[in-house]
Write a protein that holds these residues in place. Structure first.
Motif, PDB file in Angstrom:
ATOM      1  N   ALA A 173       0.811  -1.218   0.000  1.00  0.00           N
ATOM      2  CA  ALA A 173       0.000   0.000   0.000  1.00  0.00           C
ATOM      3  C   ALA A 173       0.846   1.270   0.000  1.00  0.00           C
ATOM      4  N   PHE A 174       2.033   1.200   0.603  1.00  0.00           N
ATOM      5  CA  PHE A 174       2.869   2.401   0.748  1.00  0.00           C
ATOM      6  C   PHE A 174       4.322   2.082   0.365  1.00  0.00           C
ATOM      7  N   PRO A 175       4.553   1.850  -0.923  1.00  0.00           N
ATOM      8  CA  PRO A 175       5.895   1.445  -1.354  1.00  0.00           C
ATOM      9  C   PRO A 175       6.945   2.552  -1.238  1.00  0.00           C
ATOM     10  N   ASP A 176       6.491   3.806  -1.149  1.00  0.00           N
ATOM     11  CA  ASP A 176       7.436   4.930  -1.182  1.00  0.00           C
ATOM     12  C   ASP A 176       7.623   5.620   0.161  1.00  0.00           C
ATOM     13  N   ASN A 177       6.957   5.118   1.213  1.00  0.00           N
ATOM     14  CA  ASN A 177       7.039   5.775   2.521  1.00  0.00           C
ATOM     15  C   ASN A 177       7.316   4.775   3.634  1.00  0.00           C
ATOM     16  N   PRO A 178       8.148   5.137   4.598  1.00  0.00           N
ATOM     17  CA  PRO A 178       8.204   4.340   5.827  1.00  0.00           C
ATOM     18  C   PRO A 178       6.903   4.552   6.610  1.00  0.00           C
ATOM     19  N   VAL A 179       6.333   3.467   7.116  1.00  0.00           N
ATOM     20  CA  VAL A 179       5.046   3.523   7.812  1.00  0.00           C
ATOM     21  C   VAL A 179       5.144   2.794   9.145  1.00  0.00           C
ATOM     22  N   ILE A 180       4.620   3.426  10.192  1.00  0.00           N
ATOM     23  CA  ILE A 180       4.530   2.809  11.513  1.00  0.00           C
ATOM     24  C   ILE A 180       3.070   2.829  11.939  1.00  0.00           C
ATOM     25  N   VAL A 181       2.547   1.665  12.300  1.00  0.00           N
ATOM     26  CA  VAL A 181       1.172   1.556  12.786  1.00  0.00           C
ATOM     27  C   VAL A 181       1.238   1.133  14.249  1.00  0.00           C
ATOM     28  N   GLY A 182       1.029   2.085  15.141  1.00  0.00           N
ATOM     29  CA  GLY A 182       1.169   1.826  16.565  1.00  0.00           C
ATOM     30  C   GLY A 182       0.139   0.855  17.095  1.00  0.00           C
ATOM     31  N   HIS A 183       0.599  -0.093  17.909  1.00  0.00           N
ATOM     32  CA  HIS A 183      -0.310  -1.038  18.569  1.00  0.00           C
ATOM     33  C   HIS A 183      -1.130  -0.302  19.612  1.00  0.00           C
ATOM     34  N   ILE A 184      -2.356  -0.751  19.822  1.00  0.00           N
ATOM     35  CA  ILE A 184      -3.258  -0.055  20.734  1.00  0.00           C
ATOM     36  C   ILE A 184      -2.759  -0.050  22.170  1.00  0.00           C
ATOM     37  N   SER A 185      -1.875  -0.971  22.503  1.00  0.00           N
ATOM     38  CA  SER A 185      -1.308  -1.006  23.849  1.00  0.00           C
ATOM     39  C   SER A 185      -0.279   0.095  24.066  1.00  0.00           C
ATOM     40  N   MET A 186       0.194   0.716  22.989  1.00  0.00           N
ATOM     41  CA  MET A 186       1.296   1.680  22.997  1.00  0.00           C
ATOM     42  C   MET A 186       2.626   1.011  23.333  1.00  0.00           C
ATOM     43  N   HIS A 187       2.649  -0.313  23.311  1.00  0.00           N
ATOM     44  CA  HIS A 187       3.859  -1.059  23.642  1.00  0.00           C
ATOM     45  C   HIS A 187       4.537  -1.640  22.412  1.00  0.00           C
ATOM     46  N   GLY A 188       4.120  -1.205  21.221  1.00  0.00           N
ATOM     47  CA  GLY A 188       4.726  -1.732  20.013  1.00  0.00           C
ATOM     48  C   GLY A 188       4.097  -1.139  18.767  1.00  0.00           C
TER      49      GLY A 188
END
Length: 580
Positions: A173-188
């Motif tokens: 979906a995002f070949p040109d961008n680094p993407v971080i999807v935070g876990h709902i726990s905020m622990h990962g």
């Protein structure tokens, strides 16, 4: 005849004197200036005492409560004060945040919220929705190629048919961008390949003790990284510019003000985060009080710049309040530390029958950390969810404080969700204050039942038993894990009903008044600020909230629908629903 004229003149003069107070509505008040403001004609709930007490009027002057009691006496003491008609609304002490992550409030507006129902309207109910929500953020913000895209709220326990978000989904979906999807726990978080490369996470990266790196069949990181493995990533996320620090601080504090909160908590403050708070503080932008608890890993560097002698006191609405030690992880993320194994395996292997979660630090390290904080004689906050994590701290306390187990050290066990009854009975003996998290009974009950079983899930956040032991528990949101909504916090403690409409430990339900104590006077005690906050009493700060309905008179199931109309900090209106 002269006597009659004199009598009539006296009546007229008395009338003039009694009319000195000009009457308006609470909606027209912006600040209690001059001789102040007298609020009246509403439910003025003082929160003083263990049973509900109401006053007819409260006089606010110079940022404090100058008088509380009858309207007649208030007008007598303050003949020049404005009269603010509450129009039947409820005025009470503003809410005090027992635990959240204030620093995250500065950045969430620029991230995609991919939380599932019922937190959002379904923006994170499955992988496709998560991808679509992040794409909306990218397109709306015109985020350029190679710029980091961040989101938060990913809940793997809600994904249908066990279809989890992974590296490959984000790469496609995002070949040109680094993407971080935070876990709902905020622990990962889940990272795509560009993000993994940016933060130097490779096949050769060892999984640290207390950490999780989910890998594919070739041993390559597959996206999900948690706990100690995630800390270096979190530490190296982009920081706001000096101008952004000011603007974002105002924006973040308004989120708290909108929720009726005038004292915010930052649990696990990193050195760079504290620098941001200090910079905003110098710019005089703080509209609420902020209490920072440095994370134990950053304690040395923070002490080097901000010595202990300057702690525990406000400087322009900011203070360092103590130290935070994280003992384990998240129960919904399956990283909390338990005696018995999870019923659903580990984060990286659902077939692992022996996974109990792990400690963030070893027992020996925790012993040393606790000893260090006790020697500093500052408050200690501990993150502990699982029963074995709680046992680990109790063991550390018994070793470090063996000569005086019951000394008041201002220790707060944050979350304390899966404390067992035997452990809970030690809390009053050891002077441990639990800060519970009853929102889990609504938002995450189904995950806890699957992971831990119905019996253990039913006893999470046992507020009634804690109160029965003479404790004064607090209750919190852990924002940004869950929304800043104090009426929802109250509702969950009173009803303990899951989002699937299942009763979760109904024997641990508490009364609405007890629930209000857990978000007003009890957190004031937690922060050692009960002399100035938490109740409406003379000489305390005029930190107030006006609600559209009275939580003690509204039906219990309707409490979550109560709205904050105004939030007042030291006599000044900092949020007004009618003007936004």
């Amino acid at each position: 005849m002269k006597k009659i004229k004199f009598f009539l003149l006296s009546i007229a003069l008395a009338g003039l004197i009694s009319c000195k107070n000009s009457t308006t509505t609470y909606k027209d008040i912006t600040e209690a200036t001059g001789n102040g403001v007298i609020y009246f004609r509403g439910d003025i709930l003082t929160m003083a005492g263990d049973t509900p007490n109401y006053a007819k009027a409260v006089w606010i002057k110079d940022g404090k409560i100058a008088y509380i009691g009858s309207l007649e006496e208030a007008k007598k003491q303050a003949p020049d004060a404005k009269l603010a008609d509450l129009e039947g609304k409820t005025l009470m002490p503003s809410f005090i945040d027992a635990h959240s992550h204030y620093i995250n409030s500065l950045t969430v507006s620029d991230q995609a919220n991919v939380s599932p129902k019922p937190i959002t309207d379904g923006k994170g109910d499955n992988v496709d929705e998560i991808i679509a929500t992040i794409k909306q953020l990218k397109d709306k913000g015109n985020i350029p190629k190679d710029s980091l895209i961040q989101s938060y709220g990913y809940d793997d326990t809600k994904m249908p048919d066990g279809r989890l978000l992974n590296r490959d989904d984000l790469d496609k979906a995002f070949p040109d961008n680094p993407v971080i999807v935070g876990h709902i726990s905020m622990h990962g978080a889940v990272l795509n390949s560009k993000a993994l490369k940016r933060f130097n996470i490779t096949k050769d990266t060892p999984t640290p003790k207390g950490g999780v790196i989910v890998r594919d069949s070739n041993g390559e990181p597959y996206g999900l990284i948690m706990e100690t493995a995630y800390l270096p990533i979190f530490d190296n996320l982009p920081k706001p510019s000096p101008d952004q620090q000011i603007a974002w601080s105002k924006r973040g504090q308004m989120l708290y003000a909108e929720a009726g909160i005038t004292t915010a908590h930052d649990g696990a403050t990193k050195f760079n985060d504290l620098e941001i708070m200090k910079n905003a503080n110098k710019a005089n932008v703080n509209m609420i009080d902020i209490i920072a608890f440095p994370f134990i890993g950053d304690l040395k560097s923070i002490l080097a710049k901000y010595p202990k002698k300057d702690w525990l006191k406000y400087d322009n609405h900011l203070k360092i309040g103590g130290v935070k030690i994280t003992i384990d992880g998240s129960p919904q993320g399956k990283t909390a530390f338990f005696k018995d194994p999870y019923l659903t395996g580990s984060p990286s292997n659902k077939d692992d029958k022996n996974w109990t979660g792990e400690l963030t630090f070893s027992q020996a390290e925790i012993n040393a950390m606790v000893g260090m904080v006790y020697e500093m004689e500052v408050p200690l906050n501990l993150h502990a969810n699982g029963d074995s994590a709680i046992a680990t701290f109790l063991k550390a306390h018994e070793m470090v404080a063996k000569h005086d187990l019951g000394k008041e050290r201002h220790v707060t066990m944050i979350h304390s969700q899966f404390v067992n009854n035997k452990q809970l009975q030690k809390y009053p003996e050891y002077k441990i204050l639990p800060s519970f998290y009853t929102l889990h009974t609504y938002y995450f009950a189904d995950a806890h039942i699957k992971n831990r079983g119905a019996k253990q899930a039913a006893y999470m956040s046992p507020m009634k038993d804690a109160i029965g032991l003479g404790l004064k528990p607090t209750n919190h949101t852990d924002f940004v894990v869950l929304p800043l909504n104090q009426m929802m916090v109250l509702w969950s403690s009173v009803n303990r009903i899951s989002s699937d409409n299942v009763s979760i430990g109904p024997d641990q339900r508490i009364t609405p008044y007890q629930g209000l104590q857990a978000i007003t006077i009890h957190p004031a005690i937690q922060y050692m600020e009960q002399a100035t906050k938490g109740t409406l009493e003379k000489n305390k700060l005029a930190d107030l909230v006006i609600l559209d309905k009275n939580p003690l008179k509204e039906g219990k199931m309707k409490i979550k629908d109560i709205k904050v109309l105004q939030t007042i900090k030291e006599g000044k209106v900092i949020y007004d629903k009618n003007k936004v």
